[in-house]
Design an enzyme around this catalytic site. Structure first.
Site, mmCIF file in Angstrom:
data_model
loop_
_atom_site.group_PDB
_atom_site.id
_atom_site.type_symbol
_atom_site.label_atom_id
_atom_site.label_comp_id
_atom_site.label_asym_id
_atom_site.label_seq_id
_atom_site.Cartn_x
_atom_site.Cartn_y
_atom_site.Cartn_z
ATOM 1 N N SER A 1 0.827 -1.215 0.000
ATOM 2 C CA SER A 1 0.000 0.000 0.000
ATOM 3 C C SER A 1 0.862 1.268 0.000
ATOM 4 C CB SER A 1 -0.984 0.010 1.176
ATOM 5 O OG SER A 1 -0.337 -0.320 2.383
ATOM 6 N N HIS B 1 -2.113 -8.911 1.836
ATOM 7 C CA HIS B 1 -1.741 -7.651 2.525
ATOM 8 C C HIS B 1 -2.847 -7.327 3.543
ATOM 9 C CE1 HIS B 1 0.245 -3.924 3.216
ATOM 10 N NE2 HIS B 1 -0.259 -3.197 2.236
ATOM 11 N N HIS C 1 5.639 -13.094 6.945
ATOM 12 C CA HIS C 1 5.846 -11.689 6.568
ATOM 13 C C HIS C 1 6.991 -11.597 5.566
ATOM 14 C CE1 HIS C 1 6.435 -7.344 6.892
ATOM 15 N NE2 HIS C 1 5.193 -7.330 7.328
ATOM 16 N N ARG D 1 3.364 -5.230 16.509
ATOM 17 C CA ARG D 1 1.980 -4.746 16.449
ATOM 18 C C ARG D 1 1.035 -5.835 16.960
ATOM 19 N NH1 ARG D 1 1.946 -3.190 10.182
ATOM 20 N NH2 ARG D 1 2.846 -5.281 10.195
ATOM 21 N N ASP E 1 -2.118 -8.727 11.405
ATOM 22 C CA ASP E 1 -3.476 -9.117 11.041
ATOM 23 C C ASP E 1 -3.990 -10.310 11.837
ATOM 24 O OD1 ASP E 1 -3.773 -7.114 9.119
ATOM 25 O OD2 ASP E 1 -2.720 -8.288 7.615
HETATM 26 C C1 LIG Z 1 -0.291 -5.980 6.889
HETATM 27 C C2 LIG Z 1 0.314 -7.092 6.135
HETATM 28 O O1 LIG Z 1 0.371 -7.026 4.935
HETATM 29 S S1 LIG Z 1 1.016 -8.348 6.991
HETATM 30 C C3 LIG Z 1 0.861 -9.781 5.915
HETATM 31 C C4 LIG Z 1 -0.567 -10.218 5.829
HETATM 32 N N1 LIG Z 1 -0.723 -11.434 5.015
HETATM 33 C C5 LIG Z 1 -0.952 -12.635 5.554
HETATM 34 O O2 LIG Z 1 -1.024 -12.798 6.751
HETATM 35 C C6 LIG Z 1 -1.157 -13.781 4.576
HETATM 36 C C7 LIG Z 1 -0.356 -15.022 4.997
HETATM 37 N N2 LIG Z 1 1.054 -14.808 4.797
HETATM 38 C C8 LIG Z 1 1.632 -14.900 3.549
HETATM 39 O O3 LIG Z 1 0.990 -15.237 2.543
HETATM 40 C C9 LIG Z 1 3.107 -14.558 3.409
HETATM 41 O O4 LIG Z 1 3.781 -14.837 4.605
HETATM 42 C C10 LIG Z 1 3.339 -13.090 3.012
HETATM 43 C C11 LIG Z 1 2.574 -12.759 1.732
HETATM 44 C C12 LIG Z 1 2.902 -12.149 4.104
HETATM 45 C C13 LIG Z 1 4.821 -12.874 2.752
HETATM 46 O O5 LIG Z 1 5.154 -13.568 1.589
HETATM 47 P P1 LIG Z 1 6.641 -13.946 1.218
HETATM 48 O O6 LIG Z 1 7.576 -12.837 1.532
HETATM 49 O O7 LIG Z 1 6.633 -14.429 -0.180
HETATM 50 O O8 LIG Z 1 6.913 -15.132 2.246
HETATM 51 P P2 LIG Z 1 7.990 -16.285 2.188
HETATM 52 O O9 LIG Z 1 9.226 -15.880 1.465
HETATM 53 O O10 LIG Z 1 8.132 -16.783 3.564
HETATM 54 O O11 LIG Z 1 7.237 -17.363 1.270
HETATM 55 C C14 LIG Z 1 7.851 -18.602 0.949
HETATM 56 C C15 LIG Z 1 6.762 -19.658 0.792
HETATM 57 O O12 LIG Z 1 6.129 -19.846 2.068
HETATM 58 C C16 LIG Z 1 4.737 -19.679 1.932
HETATM 59 N N3 LIG Z 1 4.180 -19.039 3.121
HETATM 60 C C17 LIG Z 1 4.538 -17.855 3.673
HETATM 61 N N4 LIG Z 1 3.711 -17.555 4.686
HETATM 62 C C18 LIG Z 1 2.816 -18.568 4.767
HETATM 63 C C19 LIG Z 1 1.684 -18.812 5.573
HETATM 64 N N5 LIG Z 1 1.278 -17.938 6.500
HETATM 65 N N6 LIG Z 1 0.993 -19.947 5.371
HETATM 66 C C20 LIG Z 1 1.368 -20.819 4.417
HETATM 67 N N7 LIG Z 1 2.414 -20.636 3.602
HETATM 68 C C21 LIG Z 1 3.118 -19.518 3.776
HETATM 69 C C22 LIG Z 1 4.582 -18.749 0.745
HETATM 70 O O13 LIG Z 1 3.262 -18.821 0.220
HETATM 71 C C23 LIG Z 1 5.647 -19.269 -0.187
HETATM 72 O O14 LIG Z 1 5.159 -20.431 -0.806
HETATM 73 P P3 LIG Z 1 5.557 -20.804 -2.333
HETATM 74 O O15 LIG Z 1 7.032 -21.025 -2.289
HETATM 75 O O16 LIG Z 1 4.744 -21.989 -2.617
HETATM 76 O O17 LIG Z 1 5.193 -19.611 -3.170
HETATM 77 O O1 LIG Z 2 5.409 -4.526 5.558
HETATM 78 C C1 LIG Z 2 4.712 -5.212 4.799
HETATM 79 O O2 LIG Z 2 5.123 -5.686 3.713
HETATM 80 C C2 LIG Z 2 3.321 -5.572 5.162
HETATM 81 C C3 LIG Z 2 2.868 -4.982 6.453
HETATM 82 O O3 LIG Z 2 3.045 -5.561 7.503
HETATM 83 C C4 LIG Z 2 2.254 -3.667 6.413
HETATM 84 O O4 LIG Z 2 2.238 -3.033 5.355
HETATM 85 O O5 LIG Z 2 1.767 -3.205 7.466
#
Ligand SMILES: CC(=O)SCCNC(=O)CCNC(=O)[C@H](O)C(C)(C)COP(=O)(O)OP(=O)(O)OC[C@H]1O[C@@H](n2cnc3c(N)ncnc32)[C@H](O)[C@@H]1OP(=O)(O)O
Ligand SMILES: O=C([O-])CC(=O)C(=O)O
Length: 463
Positions: free
Chosen positions: A269, A299, A345, A354, A400
């Site tokens: 964002s 996100h 993350h 947080r 989250d």
């Molecule tokens: C405010 C925010 O934005 S905070 C984030 C909110 N999002 C979530 O909670 C959704 C669940 N989490 C995720 O999908 C991921 O951890 C993300 C999107 C936040 C970060 O993604 P990345 O930086 O790509 O994570 P990472 O390098 O650890 O990913 C490697 C693998 O682990 C997987 N992985 C990462 N987190 C998770 C999870 N919570 N559950 C299952 N698998 C996961 C990824 O999907 C990826 O799989 P792939 O190789 O098959 O594509």
């Molecule tokens: O930092 C990030 O990529 C995601 C996150 O936790 C936020 O935007 O609050």
């Protein structure tokens, strides 16, 4: 700085004389005046850094970073907040517990006022009580949304996701953009920050009325009350949602808006807002684009997904599931090729502070809440499972994982609305960044993309 005087709404000038000096502080009362003092110094600071270090390399860029979502690629400048993988976010150098201690509070409250966080993000300084009160009054005075925006929202079908409605309304605010008008009138580059500041302030100020209207329309919650100019931003937001009478909920919103506001420059964002703003799209256009990124399930929408996931778990396993049953449920999520929402993350490698701040709030205000207990139980089970599954680089919870549980406790259990609250908060960080980008003359963003064929050719015959 000619815009400083010309652009202030006249209503506000008479109601709240912002230019006077605080009797208790040496600093000027108005945020805009303080900014006007800081900008020339920061322009010189950036010039000096670029003169001394401008040609120095950060280290190699590897091909995986081009294919891998640019993880770790040094690409952006933003002073408002910096994210350490182990320690979490610092806002202008301060951790969450430090800002909780340092920022002004509402009378009788113990959580920081988001007004203070905005001041800190913009100036790097802790404001006085009077300065945050002035911001509350200023935002209240700017809070009305145009009638046609109300009509747009009223015409949205309740089946349209609240985040889509939010984005539509924020885009439409561009109708009255001070920046867009000034640009058409031929404003000089040096003065861009002035109307950007006005738009940024208007944007933040108008979000509660937009959010409140969406909430009331979609969830049939009756008529919207008006903004109370004697109250703070979070009280007014809570009141528009119908929770103004609950002081604990108001405190929760103060904490919520403060900690969700900014997460350095590279998150989807914040980066979207900066990117779109770099085309000199005004702050309303830039922020509506940012909201569309926040609306993605990896996100901001993850807070909605967490609640849906928890509710499904409860429906399947009952209110007090055993650890074994919860573990099986987590594994079934992974085996279905889905992510565990609220965990993992892109940068963090430890529990998100947080999350911890929200857990502490829950321990203080709702220690016996069943869903809160389930969230605590999950915390003890998910990381080991994610580690065993062997993919996620970070098995720990993010922000989250906790937010929806707190909102649900107070009766705001419409999870489709949660990301709108996140979007109200994230505007603080994006708005602060847009002001500084225009003040520092940040250029159009345009990184280089490569084809896979070009990568192959580049390294052909090389080990
Ligand atoms: C405010 C925010 O934005 S905070 C984030 C909110 N999002 C979530 O909670 C959704 C669940 N989490 C995720 O999908 C991921 O951890 C993300 C999107 C936040 C970060 O993604 P990345 O930086 O790509 O994570 P990472 O390098 O650890 O990913 C490697 C693998 O682990 C997987 N992985 C990462 N987190 C998770 C999870 N919570 N559950 C299952 N698998 C996961 C990824 O999907 C990826 O799989 P792939 O190789 O098959 O594509
Ligand atoms: O930092 C990030 O990529 C995601 C996150 O936790 C936020 O935007 O609050």
């Amino acid at each position: 700085m000619s815009f400083l005087k010309a652009s202030r709404p006249s209503l506000l000038r008479t109601a709240f004389p912002a230019a006077r000096l605080s009797s208790t502080a040496a600093k000027p009362v108005s945020l805009k005046e303080r900014l006007a003092e800081l900008i020339p110094k920061e322009i010189e600071n950036v010039k000096a850094v670029r003169a001394e270090h401008g040609k120095k390399a950060f280290g190699p860029v590897v091909v995986d970073q081009l294919y891998g979502g640019m993880r770790g690629l040094p690409a952006l400048i933003w002073d408002g907040s910096v994210l350490d993988p182990e320690e979490g976010i610092r806002f202008r150098g301060k951790t969450i517990p430090e800002i909780q201690a340092a920022l002004p509070k509402a009378p009788g409250g113990s959580e920081p006022l988001p007004e203070g966080l905005f001041w800190l993000l913009v100036t790097g300084e802790i404001p006085t009580q009077e300065q945050v009160a002035e911001l509350s009054r200023d935002w209240a005075a700017r809070s009305a949304i145009p009638e046609f925006v109300e009509e747009i929202l009223d015409r949205c079908p309740p089946t349209l996701h609240p985040m889509s409605q939010f984005g539509l309304a924020v885009t439409a605010l561009n109708h009255n953009s001070a920046f867009a008008k000034a640009y058409q009138d031929g404003i000089s580059k040096k003065e861009y920050w002035g109307p950007t500041f006005e738009d940024a302030m208007d944007l933040i100020a108008k979000l509660p009325n937009i959010a409140g209207r969406i909430y009331r329309n979609v969830f049939a919650k009756g008529k919207l009350p008006s903004i109370d100019a004697s109250k703070d931003y979070s009280y007014n937001l809570a009141n528009l949602l119908g929770f103004g009478e609950n002081p604990a909920f108001v405190e929760l919103l103060r904490l919520y808006i403060t900690i969700h506001s900014d997460h350095e420059g590279g998150n989807v964002s914040a980066h979207t807002g900066k990117l779109v703003g770099s085309a000199l799209s005004d702050p309303f256009l830039a922020y509506s684009a940012a909201l569309n990124g926040l609306a993605g399930p990896l996100h901001g929408l993850a807070n909605q997904e967490v609640l849906i996931w928890l509710r499904k778990m409860q429906a399947q396993l009952g209110q007090d599931p055993s650890d074994e049953a919860v573990k099986e449920y987590i594994w079934s999520t992974l085996k279905a090729g889905q992510v565990v929402p609220g965990y993992g993350h892109a940068v963090l490698r430890k529990t998100d502070p947080r999350y911890t701040a929200q857990r502490e709030f829950a321990l203080k205000h709702l220690p016996e809440d069943k869903l809160f207990k389930l969230v605590g139980q999950i915390y003890h089970l998910v990381p080991d499972i994610l580690l065993e599954a062997g993919k996620a680089k970070n098995p720990w919870p993010n922000v989250d994982a906790h937010s929806g549980v707190l909102l649900t406790h107070y009766g705001l259990d419409q999870m489709q609305f949660y990301t709108v609250l996140f979007g109200v908060s994230r505007a603080f960080g994006v708005a602060a960044q847009l002001i500084w980008d225009r003040a520092l003359g940040a250029p159009l963003e345009r990184p280089k993309s490569y084809s896979t064929a070009a990568i192959k050719k580049m390294f052909a015959g090389k080990p």
